[in-house]
Design an enzyme around this catalytic site. Structure first.
Site, short mmCIF file in Angstrom:
data_model
loop_
_atom_site.label_atom_id
_atom_site.label_comp_id
_atom_site.label_asym_id
_atom_site.label_seq_id
_atom_site.Cartn_x
_atom_site.Cartn_y
_atom_site.Cartn_z
N GLY A 174 -45.48 -15.22 -5.07
CA GLY A 174 -46.66 -15.72 -4.37
C GLY A 174 -46.35 -16.27 -2.99
N TYR A 185 -49.01 -3.62 -5.93
CA TYR A 185 -48.78 -2.35 -5.25
C TYR A 185 -50.11 -1.70 -4.83
CZ TYR A 185 -44.06 -2.86 -7.11
OH TYR A 185 -42.80 -3.33 -7.43
N TYR A 217 -36.48 -9.84 -17.18
CA TYR A 217 -37.93 -9.75 -17.01
C TYR A 217 -38.48 -8.45 -17.60
CZ TYR A 217 -42.48 -9.29 -14.73
OH TYR A 217 -43.82 -9.12 -14.49
N VAL A 249 -38.32 -10.65 -7.07
CA VAL A 249 -38.47 -11.96 -6.46
C VAL A 249 -38.39 -12.98 -7.58
CG1 VAL A 249 -40.03 -13.49 -5.19
CG2 VAL A 249 -39.89 -11.08 -4.56
N GLY A 309 -44.93 -14.54 -0.57
CA GLY A 309 -44.92 -13.47 0.42
C GLY A 309 -43.59 -12.74 0.49
N GLU A 336 -35.21 1.42 -5.63
CA GLU A 336 -34.75 1.35 -7.02
C GLU A 336 -35.20 0.06 -7.68
OE1 GLU A 336 -32.97 2.40 -10.58
OE2 GLU A 336 -33.31 3.67 -8.84
#
Length: 159
Positions: free
Chosen positions: A94, A132, A26, A88, A96, A84
């Site tokens: 999405g 965040y 990613y 997900v 949670g 670190e």
């Protein structure tokens, strides 16, 4: 289906390794991954663990992880937690799971009398940055992360 957060065990090594590889992909950093399962096992569950891992599960399926360790604030005179990695899996975003991992980390930080919970985020990762900000995290604009590794680390140690 609800998200459950639990501490990782040695049985989670394959899942943790898989999350690390997926996170690296990613972040477009797959070329930088050198870790293997044996190294993870030694440093996470060996005689002197260097980090801890939380696993997010939906049902009986691991859908995310948070790898963290303690640091120390000399100004506060108290420990902190450095996150670190938080990852997900795409199919669980999405749900949670990310927030549940951070909530549990905040609970751990408070239970351990930590002054802060900190982490870094790549500047191009707008979905993460927006997430965040939504939970109240603030950027440390006046600070620049420094790193010493590889040959530079060896050269300094040999000075």
């Amino acid at each position: 289906m609800t998200i459950a957060i639990r501490e990782a065990t040695p049985d989670d090594i394959d899942a943790i390794h898989g999350f690390i590889l997926a996170l690296a992909a990613y972040e477009k950093l797959s070329h930088a991954v050198r870790v293997d399962r044996a190294t993870l096992d030694r440093h996470l569950f060996g005689p002197r663990p260097m980090a801890e891992v939380l696993i997010a599960e939906r049902g009986a399926v691991a859908v995310g992880f948070a790898l963290f360790f303690h640091n120390f604030s000399t100004f506060e005179g108290r420990p902190g937690i450095y996150l670190e990695d938080l990852f997900v899996s795409p199919e669980a975003r999405g749900s949670g799971a990310g927030k549940a991992l951070l909530v549990r980390l905040a609970q751990i930080a408070l239970a351990r009398d930590c002054a802060r919970l900190e982490w870094s985020v790549l500047d191009w990762n707008t979905p993460a940055i927006d997430f965040y900000r939504a939970i109240g995290a603030q950027p440390m604009d006046e600070w620049t992360l420094q790193r010493l590794d590889g040959n530079a680390l060896v050269a300094l140690a040999e000075t």
